[in-house]
Design a protein around this motif. Structure first.
Motif, PDB file in Angstrom:
ATOM      1  N   PRO A  55       0.827  -1.221   0.000  1.00 25.86           N
ATOM      2  CA  PRO A  55       0.000   0.000   0.000  1.00 25.86           C
ATOM      3  C   PRO A  55       0.860   1.269   0.000  1.00 25.86           C
ATOM      4  CG  PRO A  55      -0.478  -1.390   1.922  1.00 25.86           C
ATOM      5  CD  PRO A  55       0.666  -2.027   1.207  1.00 25.86           C
ATOM      6  N   ASP A  56       2.171   1.117   0.332  1.00 33.50           N
ATOM      7  CA  ASP A  56       3.056   2.289   0.330  1.00 33.50           C
ATOM      8  C   ASP A  56       4.028   2.256  -0.857  1.00 33.50           C
ATOM      9  OD1 ASP A  56       4.483   0.095   1.123  1.00 33.50           O
ATOM     10  OD2 ASP A  56       5.574   1.104   2.729  1.00 33.50           O
ATOM     11  N   ALA A  57       3.608   1.632  -1.964  1.00 37.77           N
ATOM     12  CA  ALA A  57       4.467   1.559  -3.161  1.00 37.77           C
ATOM     13  C   ALA A  57       4.830   2.972  -3.621  1.00 37.77           C
ATOM     14  CB  ALA A  57       3.737   0.818  -4.280  1.00 37.77           C
ATOM     15  N   ASP A  58       5.997   3.104  -4.265  1.00 37.99           N
ATOM     16  CA  ASP A  58       6.426   4.430  -4.747  1.00 37.99           C
ATOM     17  C   ASP A  58       5.564   4.885  -5.915  1.00 37.99           C
ATOM     18  OD1 ASP A  58       9.073   4.889  -3.213  1.00 37.99           O
ATOM     19  OD2 ASP A  58       9.128   2.802  -3.860  1.00 37.99           O
ATOM     20  N   LEU A  59       5.102   3.915  -6.703  1.00 37.67           N
ATOM     21  CA  LEU A  59       4.223   4.252  -7.832  1.00 37.67           C
ATOM     22  C   LEU A  59       3.195   3.134  -7.987  1.00 37.67           C
ATOM     23  CD1 LEU A  59       3.466   5.829 -10.460  1.00 37.67           C
ATOM     24  CD2 LEU A  59       5.134   4.411 -11.657  1.00 37.67           C
ATOM     25  N   LYS A  60       1.931   3.530  -8.138  1.00 35.85           N
ATOM     26  CA  LYS A  60       0.872   2.546  -8.375  1.00 35.85           C
ATOM     27  C   LYS A  60       0.211   2.863  -9.706  1.00 35.85           C
ATOM     28  CE  LYS A  60      -0.238   2.450  -3.482  1.00 35.85           C
ATOM     29  NZ  LYS A  60      -1.283   2.646  -2.475  1.00 35.85           N
ATOM     30  N   VAL A  61       0.118   1.835 -10.550  1.00 37.48           N
ATOM     31  CA  VAL A  61      -0.540   2.011 -11.849  1.00 37.48           C
ATOM     32  C   VAL A  61      -1.695   1.022 -11.911  1.00 37.48           C
ATOM     33  CG1 VAL A  61      -0.255   1.726 -14.345  1.00 37.48           C
ATOM     34  CG2 VAL A  61       1.580   2.769 -13.002  1.00 37.48           C
ATOM     35  N   PHE A  62      -2.838   1.466 -12.384  1.00 35.27           N
ATOM     36  CA  PHE A  62      -3.946   0.541 -12.656  1.00 35.27           C
ATOM     37  C   PHE A  62      -4.153   0.562 -14.166  1.00 35.27           C
ATOM     38  CE2 PHE A  62      -8.280  -1.061 -12.914  1.00 35.27           C
ATOM     39  CZ  PHE A  62      -8.220  -2.121 -12.015  1.00 35.27           C
ATOM     40  N   LEU A  63      -3.804  -0.575 -14.792  1.00 34.50           N
ATOM     41  CA  LEU A  63      -3.854  -0.664 -16.256  1.00 34.50           C
ATOM     42  C   LEU A  63      -5.102  -1.441 -16.663  1.00 34.50           C
ATOM     43  CD1 LEU A  63      -2.228  -0.101 -18.869  1.00 34.50           C
ATOM     44  CD2 LEU A  63      -1.033  -2.250 -18.481  1.00 34.50           C
ATOM     45  N   HIS A  95       6.230   3.834 -22.120  1.00 34.54           N
ATOM     46  CA  HIS A  95       6.835   5.162 -22.086  1.00 34.54           C
ATOM     47  C   HIS A  95       6.233   6.002 -20.941  1.00 34.54           C
ATOM     48  CE1 HIS A  95       8.929   8.482 -23.872  1.00 34.54           C
ATOM     49  NE2 HIS A  95       7.819   9.210 -23.783  1.00 34.54           N
ATOM     50  N   GLN A  96       4.923   5.957 -20.815  1.00 41.30           N
ATOM     51  CA  GLN A  96       4.250   6.746 -19.763  1.00 41.30           C
ATOM     52  C   GLN A  96       4.679   6.290 -18.374  1.00 41.30           C
ATOM     53  OE1 GLN A  96      -0.008   7.028 -19.992  1.00 41.30           O
ATOM     54  NE2 GLN A  96       0.000   7.803 -22.073  1.00 41.30           N
ATOM     55  N   ILE A  97       4.697   4.957 -18.178  1.00 44.18           N
ATOM     56  CA  ILE A  97       5.046   4.457 -16.830  1.00 44.18           C
ATOM     57  C   ILE A  97       6.516   4.741 -16.531  1.00 44.18           C
ATOM     58  CG2 ILE A  97       5.072   2.476 -15.261  1.00 44.18           C
ATOM     59  CD1 ILE A  97       2.821   1.238 -16.888  1.00 44.18           C
ATOM     60  N   GLU A  98       7.374   4.600 -17.555  1.00 39.70           N
ATOM     61  CA  GLU A  98       8.801   4.843 -17.344  1.00 39.70           C
ATOM     62  C   GLU A  98       9.025   6.295 -16.879  1.00 39.70           C
ATOM     63  OE1 GLU A  98      11.198   3.813 -20.716  1.00 39.70           O
ATOM     64  OE2 GLU A  98      13.040   3.806 -19.519  1.00 39.70           O
ATOM     65  N   SER A  99       8.316   7.229 -17.486  1.00 44.12           N
ATOM     66  CA  SER A  99       8.464   8.638 -17.071  1.00 44.12           C
ATOM     67  C   SER A  99       8.003   8.825 -15.629  1.00 44.12           C
ATOM     68  CB  SER A  99       7.611   9.577 -17.934  1.00 44.12           C
ATOM     69  OG  SER A  99       7.883   9.358 -19.260  1.00 44.12           O
ATOM     70  N   LEU A 100       6.918   8.124 -15.250  1.00 44.88           N
ATOM     71  CA  LEU A 100       6.424   8.241 -13.877  1.00 44.88           C
ATOM     72  C   LEU A 100       7.447   7.670 -12.883  1.00 44.88           C
ATOM     73  CD1 LEU A 100       2.735   7.112 -14.546  1.00 44.88           C
ATOM     74  CD2 LEU A 100       3.421   9.379 -13.744  1.00 44.88           C
ATOM     75  N   VAL A 101       8.077   6.546 -13.262  1.00 45.18           N
ATOM     76  CA  VAL A 101       9.085   5.941 -12.365  1.00 45.18           C
ATOM     77  C   VAL A 101      10.271   6.885 -12.231  1.00 45.18           C
ATOM     78  CG1 VAL A 101      10.700   4.020 -12.009  1.00 45.18           C
ATOM     79  CG2 VAL A 101       8.446   3.558 -12.978  1.00 45.18           C
ATOM     80  N   GLU A 102      10.747   7.408 -13.354  1.00 45.93           N
ATOM     81  CA  GLU A 102      11.924   8.294 -13.320  1.00 45.93           C
ATOM     82  C   GLU A 102      11.655   9.495 -12.427  1.00 45.93           C
ATOM     83  OE1 GLU A 102      14.721   7.436 -14.049  1.00 45.93           O
ATOM     84  OE2 GLU A 102      14.527   5.871 -15.570  1.00 45.93           O
ATOM     85  N   ALA A 103      10.426  10.012 -12.478  1.00 47.81           N
ATOM     86  CA  ALA A 103      10.087  11.189 -11.671  1.00 47.81           C
ATOM     87  C   ALA A 103      10.095  10.880 -10.173  1.00 47.81           C
ATOM     88  CB  ALA A 103       8.714  11.715 -12.082  1.00 47.81           C
ATOM     89  N   ARG A 104       9.908   9.608  -9.826  1.00 46.34           N
ATOM     90  CA  ARG A 104       9.845   9.238  -8.400  1.00 46.34           C
ATOM     91  C   ARG A 104      11.136   8.611  -7.885  1.00 46.34           C
ATOM     92  NH1 ARG A 104       4.813   9.390 -10.221  1.00 46.34           N
ATOM     93  NH2 ARG A 104       3.022   9.448  -8.825  1.00 46.34           N
ATOM     94  N   ARG A 105      12.094   8.397  -8.757  1.00 44.90           N
ATOM     95  CA  ARG A 105      13.328   7.721  -8.356  1.00 44.90           C
ATOM     96  C   ARG A 105      14.209   8.637  -7.523  1.00 44.90           C
ATOM     97  NH1 ARG A 105      16.116   4.142 -13.113  1.00 44.90           N
ATOM     98  NH2 ARG A 105      16.980   2.649 -11.662  1.00 44.90           N
ATOM     99  N   PRO A 106      14.800   8.104  -6.429  1.00 42.27           N
ATOM    100  CA  PRO A 106      15.698   8.977  -5.670  1.00 42.27           C
ATOM    101  C   PRO A 106      16.910   9.352  -6.516  1.00 42.27           C
ATOM    102  CG  PRO A 106      15.621   6.739  -4.741  1.00 42.27           C
ATOM    103  CD  PRO A 106      14.696   6.759  -5.915  1.00 42.27           C
TER     104      PRO A 106
END
Ligand code: DC
Length: 227
Positions: free
Chosen positions: A140-148, A215-226
């Motif tokens: 429930p505390d994942a850094d990014l959650k996607v519902f596809l 591409h969309q998810i990769e951008s979201l991950v990059e934005a949240r990466r430390p």
């Protein structure tokens, strides 16, 4: 030591989760935890041990010492159950149905929580977990959650193509009917039903090529990466 980046990708069958998760994991250098494959392994082991799917004590025996590992190459994410490669065997129609049945059992869901978390937390940089309840229950505390998700007819057509490529031809209407049944079971079960987490990013892949979803998810991950 910092926790690996945890990415939850949930959604119904046929929305493109597996393809997207695999490409993302390869691109980002993340571990891929296919949680559906873990439920499929429990089903296969229960069938081998002749344990009924409504026998909680029997299912507890199946879970005891269950060892599931993944090994990814460019081609696919191989699944090992107790040391043997079961990648193909867990995906037969009989085992798919069995997986859907065992996955509604609380003893199985509770029993698999620790394994799913352990596999993800052992990742060096990050982990992608694909499933139905990752963002709501497992992390429930994942850094990014996607519902596809995607339109059911499109999902059934994708599944039909996939079966056809493997040499199994089945009328698309039958594929759709089976899919509707599984969707219903997955979303209406009492424990951990399939539903988007409140803070999940919802992506509809009906009209989107899967490369665009990646591409969309990769951008979201990059934005949240430390950094
Ligand atoms: O994603 P899949 O089709 O391989 O999943 C197999 C079954 O396991 C499916 O019926 C849904 C269930 N499942 C689940 O209940 N929770 C998960 N996190 C992943 C899969």
């Amino acid at each position: 030591m910092a926790r690996p980046v945890i990415v939850a990708i949930d959604g119904p069958a046929g929305a493109g989760k597996s393809t997207v998760s695999k490409i993302l994991a390869l691109r980002l250098g993340f571990t891929l935890v296919d949680t559906g494959a873990i439920y499929r392994c429990v089903a296969l082991k229960a069938r081998r041990m002749k344990v009924a799917f409504d026998d909680p004590a029997g299912l507890a025996r199946v879970l005891h010492g269950l060892e599931v590992r993944f090994l990814m190459d460019e081609e696919k994410n191989h699944v090992f159950l107790d040391g043997a490669d079961v990648s193909e065997e867990i995906r037969t129609p009989e085992n798919s149905l069995a997986a859907s049945q065992v996955s509604s059992r609380p003893v199985v869901r509770d029993g698999l929580l620790e394994l799913q978390r352990r596999l993800a937390l052992a990742a060096e940089q990050g982990a992608i977990l694909e499933g139905r309840d990752i963002g709501t229950v497992v992390f429930p505390d994942a850094d990014l959650k996607v519902f596809l998700f995607a339109d059911p007819t499109i999902r059934a057509k994708r599944r039909y193509e996939e079966l056809f490529q493997k040499g199994h031809e089945k009328p698309v209407g039958e594929v759709l009917a089976e899919q509707n049944r599984r969707d219903k079971e997955d979303s209406e079960r009492e424990v951990a039903p399939l539903k988007p987490a409140d803070d999940a990013v919802r992506i509809d892949s009906t009209q989107l090529p899967l490369s665009e979803v990646v591409h969309q998810i990769e951008s979201l991950v990059e934005a949240r990466r430390p950094r």
